[in-house]
Design a protein around this motif. Structure first.
Motif, mmCIF file in Angstrom:
data_model
loop_
_atom_site.group_PDB
_atom_site.id
_atom_site.type_symbol
_atom_site.label_atom_id
_atom_site.label_comp_id
_atom_site.label_asym_id
_atom_site.label_seq_id
_atom_site.Cartn_x
_atom_site.Cartn_y
_atom_site.Cartn_z
ATOM 1 N N ARG A 131 67.528 28.728 38.738
ATOM 2 C CA ARG A 131 67.825 30.034 38.149
ATOM 3 C C ARG A 131 66.655 30.461 37.265
ATOM 4 N NH1 ARG A 131 71.822 29.545 34.371
ATOM 5 N NH2 ARG A 131 71.384 27.308 34.220
ATOM 6 N N GLU A 132 66.517 31.769 37.084
ATOM 7 C CA GLU A 132 65.501 32.286 36.180
ATOM 8 C C GLU A 132 66.127 33.226 35.160
ATOM 9 O OE1 GLU A 132 62.010 33.973 37.864
ATOM 10 O OE2 GLU A 132 61.316 32.056 38.701
ATOM 11 N N GLY A 133 65.443 33.417 34.056
ATOM 12 C CA GLY A 133 65.909 34.333 33.033
ATOM 13 C C GLY A 133 64.744 34.989 32.330
ATOM 14 N N LYS A 134 65.061 36.040 31.575
ATOM 15 C CA LYS A 134 64.078 36.757 30.772
ATOM 16 C C LYS A 134 64.461 36.577 29.304
ATOM 17 C CE LYS A 134 63.186 41.013 31.922
ATOM 18 N NZ LYS A 134 63.361 42.482 32.031
ATOM 19 N N VAL A 135 63.533 36.088 28.491
ATOM 20 C CA VAL A 135 63.840 35.805 27.093
ATOM 21 C C VAL A 135 63.933 37.103 26.299
ATOM 22 C CG1 VAL A 135 62.987 34.703 24.984
ATOM 23 C CG2 VAL A 135 62.773 33.537 27.190
ATOM 24 N N ALA A 136 65.033 37.243 25.548
ATOM 25 C CA ALA A 136 65.241 38.412 24.700
ATOM 26 C C ALA A 136 64.829 38.135 23.255
ATOM 27 C CB ALA A 136 66.703 38.846 24.749
ATOM 28 N N ARG A 137 65.152 36.958 22.738
ATOM 29 C CA ARG A 137 64.769 36.615 21.368
ATOM 30 C C ARG A 137 64.879 35.109 21.159
ATOM 31 N NH1 ARG A 137 69.372 39.597 21.151
ATOM 32 N NH2 ARG A 137 71.301 38.475 20.638
ATOM 33 N N VAL A 138 64.120 34.624 20.195
ATOM 34 C CA VAL A 138 64.148 33.227 19.783
ATOM 35 C C VAL A 138 64.485 33.225 18.294
ATOM 36 C CG1 VAL A 138 62.889 31.056 19.677
ATOM 37 C CG2 VAL A 138 62.370 32.713 21.496
ATOM 38 N N THR A 139 65.560 32.538 17.921
ATOM 39 C CA THR A 139 66.075 32.595 16.559
ATOM 40 C C THR A 139 66.055 31.216 15.919
ATOM 41 O OG1 THR A 139 67.562 34.379 17.252
ATOM 42 C CG2 THR A 139 68.040 33.316 15.141
ATOM 43 N N ALA B 116 68.447 36.877 29.412
ATOM 44 C CA ALA B 116 69.244 37.678 30.352
ATOM 45 C C ALA B 116 68.710 37.432 31.755
ATOM 46 C CB ALA B 116 69.149 39.152 29.990
ATOM 47 N N ASP B 117 69.370 38.028 32.750
ATOM 48 C CA ASP B 117 68.890 37.924 34.127
ATOM 49 C C ASP B 117 67.513 38.563 34.231
ATOM 50 O OD1 ASP B 117 71.189 36.640 35.019
ATOM 51 O OD2 ASP B 117 72.231 38.534 35.379
ATOM 52 N N PRO B 118 66.663 38.090 35.156
ATOM 53 C CA PRO B 118 65.275 38.561 35.218
ATOM 54 C C PRO B 118 65.110 40.069 35.328
ATOM 55 C CG PRO B 118 65.565 36.624 36.593
ATOM 56 C CD PRO B 118 66.930 37.025 36.134
ATOM 57 N N GLY B 119 66.013 40.749 36.023
ATOM 58 C CA GLY B 119 65.866 42.193 36.212
ATOM 59 C C GLY B 119 66.455 43.042 35.111
ATOM 60 N N THR B 120 66.941 42.431 34.050
ATOM 61 C CA THR B 120 67.613 43.165 32.979
ATOM 62 C C THR B 120 66.624 43.994 32.158
ATOM 63 O OG1 THR B 120 69.267 41.412 32.793
ATOM 64 C CG2 THR B 120 69.089 42.932 30.946
ATOM 65 N N ASP B 121 67.015 45.247 31.865
ATOM 66 C CA ASP B 121 66.237 46.101 30.978
ATOM 67 C C ASP B 121 66.706 45.833 29.551
ATOM 68 O OD1 ASP B 121 65.060 48.062 29.488
ATOM 69 O OD2 ASP B 121 65.730 49.746 30.720
ATOM 70 N N LEU B 122 65.904 45.102 28.782
ATOM 71 C CA LEU B 122 66.313 44.689 27.444
ATOM 72 C C LEU B 122 66.329 45.841 26.444
ATOM 73 C CD1 LEU B 122 64.394 41.299 27.109
ATOM 74 C CD2 LEU B 122 66.745 41.683 27.864
ATOM 75 N N THR B 123 65.807 47.007 26.835
ATOM 76 C CA THR B 123 65.840 48.153 25.930
ATOM 77 C C THR B 123 67.206 48.843 25.949
ATOM 78 O OG1 THR B 123 65.053 49.754 27.584
ATOM 79 C CG2 THR B 123 63.393 48.515 26.329
ATOM 80 N N ARG B 124 68.064 48.491 26.881
ATOM 81 C CA ARG B 124 69.415 49.059 26.938
ATOM 82 C C ARG B 124 70.354 48.241 26.049
ATOM 83 N NH1 ARG B 124 70.515 52.353 31.420
ATOM 84 N NH2 ARG B 124 72.673 51.621 31.376
ATOM 85 N N ASP B 125 71.534 48.773 25.798
ATOM 86 C CA ASP B 125 72.512 48.097 24.951
ATOM 87 C C ASP B 125 73.636 47.435 25.747
ATOM 88 O OD1 ASP B 125 71.203 48.897 22.607
ATOM 89 O OD2 ASP B 125 72.267 50.830 22.603
ATOM 90 N N ASP B 126 73.602 47.539 27.056
ATOM 91 C CA ASP B 126 74.749 47.090 27.846
ATOM 92 C C ASP B 126 74.490 45.792 28.609
ATOM 93 O OD1 ASP B 126 72.889 48.104 29.575
ATOM 94 O OD2 ASP B 126 74.267 49.437 30.659
ATOM 95 N N TRP B 127 73.429 45.055 28.241
ATOM 96 C CA TRP B 127 73.166 43.797 28.943
ATOM 97 C C TRP B 127 73.894 42.652 28.255
ATOM 98 C CZ3 TRP B 127 70.424 39.891 26.404
ATOM 99 C CH2 TRP B 127 69.759 40.264 25.233
ATOM 100 N N GLN B 128 74.244 41.631 29.041
ATOM 101 C CA GLN B 128 75.031 40.503 28.561
ATOM 102 C C GLN B 128 74.123 39.345 28.173
ATOM 103 O OE1 GLN B 128 78.465 40.541 28.225
ATOM 104 N NE2 GLN B 128 78.198 38.614 27.137
#
Length: 220
Positions: free
Chosen positions: A137-145, A160-172
Motif C-alpha cells: 500500500r502507499e500513502g501521502k503524508v499530511a503531517r508529522v506530530t 491519506a491515500d496517494p491521490g488525496t487532495d490535502l487542501t480539501r477538508d473532506d479527506w479521511q
C-alpha cells in the motif's frame, strides 16, 4: 545525560521534550491525574516513587480538583536506546490531606523493553512524502506530530491515500502512532526488546498539492 544522583534530579510540568531525548539513564515518573503534566527524572525507582507521592500529597493538600478520587502514576526506566515501564500498584482515593494508600512501584513488575529513538522521525519524513506501507500500500503524508509515550519522545504520522487532495477538508486521516526512529528508519516503539520491520518506507515525494495548503497559510 544520566540521572545517577539526587543532584541530577529534574522535575517540570511538563518535562521539555529535548530533555527526554537527551536522557540516557534515569527513572522517569509522571502523574496520571487528568490535565496534570507533572513529571520528573530520578536516579532510582524508590526516589521516583517518593517524588510521585510527594507531588500527589501537595496537590491534594492544595485541594486541586484534578487530584481527588482515584489517582495513579507511571514510571519508565530509561536507557540510551531502550525503555521499559510500569504503572503504580496502588491508586489513591478521596482524602483531604494526601495519600492514604501510597503509590508504589515494584522492581519485579517491569514490562518488556522497547526501543527508543536515536534519530528524529520528523527529520526522516515530512508533509508531502509518498510512503510505502505493508501489503504494497502507499500513502501521502499530511503531517508529522511530536508526541510522548510512556515518558519517551515519539511521533505520530497522519497520511491519506496517494491521490488525496490535502487542501480539501473532506479527506479521511489515517495514522501511524507511537513512532521512533533508528538508523534512518521508522518503527513502532512497542517492539518488546527487538525492532520489528519498519512501519513504512519513504519512496519519494507526492504530487505538488501536498504543500498547497501550507503555501496558502492554511492547514489540512
Amino acid at each position: 545525560m544520566e540521572i545517577t544522583d539526587h543532584s541530577d534530579i529534574i522535575v517540570d510540568d511538563p518535562l521539555p521534550r529535548g530533555t527526554l531525548r537527551d536522557t540516557d539513564w534515569a527513572h522517569h515518573v509522571s502523574c496520571n491525574s487528568s490535565r496534570c503534566e507533572w513529571a520528573g527524572l530520578f536516579p532510582t525507582l524508590r526516589v521516583a516513587e517518593d517524588a510521585a507521592n510527594t507531588h500527589l500529597h501537595r496537590r491534594r493538600r492544595e485541594q486541586d480538583t484534578y487530584h481527588v478520587g482515584s489517582c495513579g502514576a507511571h514510571c519508565t526506566e530509561l536507557r540510551a536506546d531502550r525503555a521499559r515501564d510500569q504503572r503504580s500498584t496502588h491508586h489513591v482515593y478521596m482524602g483531604s490531606v494526601g495519600p492514604q494508600e501510597p503509590l508504589s512501584f515494584d522492581s519485579e513488575s517491569w514490562r518488556p523493553w522497547y526501543p527508543r529513538s536515536t534519530d528524529a522521525v520528523d527529520e526522516l519524513v515530512q508533509r508531502g512524502d509518498r510512503i510505502k506501507l505493508p501489503g504494497d500500500r502507499e500513502g501521502k503524508v499530511a503531517r508529522v506530530t511530536e508526541t510522548r509515550s510512556c515518558g519517551i519522545a515519539t511521533w505520530s504520522v497522519a497520511y491519506a491515500d496517494p491521490g488525496t487532495d490535502l487542501t480539501r477538508d473532506d479527506w479521511q486521516s489515517k495514522f501511524q502512532n507511537e513512532l521512533v526512529a533508528r538508523d534512518g528508519e521508522v518503527f513502532c516503539r512497542y517492539g518488546e526488546e527487538f525492532l520489528g520491520p519498519p512501519v513504512f518506507e519513504v519512496v519519494g515525494e507526492a504530487d505538488h498539492q501536498a504543500d498547497l495548503a501550507e503555501f496558502a497559510g492554511g492547514s489540512a
